[in-house]
Design a protein around this motif. Structure first.
Motif, short mmCIF file in Angstrom:
data_model
loop_
_atom_site.label_atom_id
_atom_site.label_comp_id
_atom_site.label_asym_id
_atom_site.label_seq_id
_atom_site.Cartn_x
_atom_site.Cartn_y
_atom_site.Cartn_z
N THR A 25 0.86 -1.18 0.00
CA THR A 25 0.00 0.00 0.00
C THR A 25 0.90 1.23 0.00
N LEU A 26 0.83 1.99 -1.09
CA LEU A 26 1.75 3.10 -1.28
C LEU A 26 1.00 4.43 -1.30
N ASN A 27 1.63 5.45 -0.71
CA ASN A 27 1.06 6.80 -0.71
C ASN A 27 1.43 7.59 -1.95
N SER A 28 2.42 7.08 -2.68
CA SER A 28 2.83 7.74 -3.93
C SER A 28 3.40 6.68 -4.88
N ARG A 29 3.47 7.05 -6.15
CA ARG A 29 4.00 6.15 -7.18
C ARG A 29 5.48 5.90 -6.92
N LEU A 80 5.28 1.03 -9.63
CA LEU A 80 4.13 0.73 -8.78
C LEU A 80 3.29 1.98 -8.62
N ALA A 81 2.00 1.86 -8.87
CA ALA A 81 1.10 2.99 -8.75
C ALA A 81 0.76 3.26 -7.29
N LYS A 82 0.32 4.47 -7.04
CA LYS A 82 -0.18 4.83 -5.71
C LYS A 82 -1.39 3.95 -5.40
#
Length: 92
Positions: A25-29, A80-82
């Motif tokens: 789980t990412l907050n940004s790309r 990897l996308a946000k």
């Protein structure tokens, strides 16, 4: 009549047999998947083999096509996308 889905009702792809799934789980790309994945594997506690995985061993998993995103072969440099990404590692 039966329906076939490539995603579950919650838009979560089915996990391949004999695989370990890690959810990122990412907050940004992020431009490169390998660094993010290695850090996430080192931080998880469910699979000790993957927790202790070296950068060289991770590279070999990518090369052998054992790391998948949505059932598709991923590369070390895959972006990897946000948001949430489900990564499956075959053979674990």
């Amino acid at each position: 009549m039966t329906k076939e889905f490539t995603m579950t009702e919650n838009n979560i792809p089915p996990r391949p047999p004999h695989s370990y799934r890690i959810t990122l789980t990412l907050n940004s790309r992020k431009d490169r998947m390998d660094n993010v994945l290695l850090e996430a594997l080192h931080n998880q506690t469910e699979n000790i083999t993957l927790k202790n995985l070296s950068r060289t061993a991770l590279k070999a998993l990518f090369k052998d096509g054992k790391i998948l995103i949505k059932g598709q072969r991923a590369t070390q440099s895959s972006a990897l996308a946000k948001g949430t990404t489900y990564v499956d590692i075959l053979g674990f």
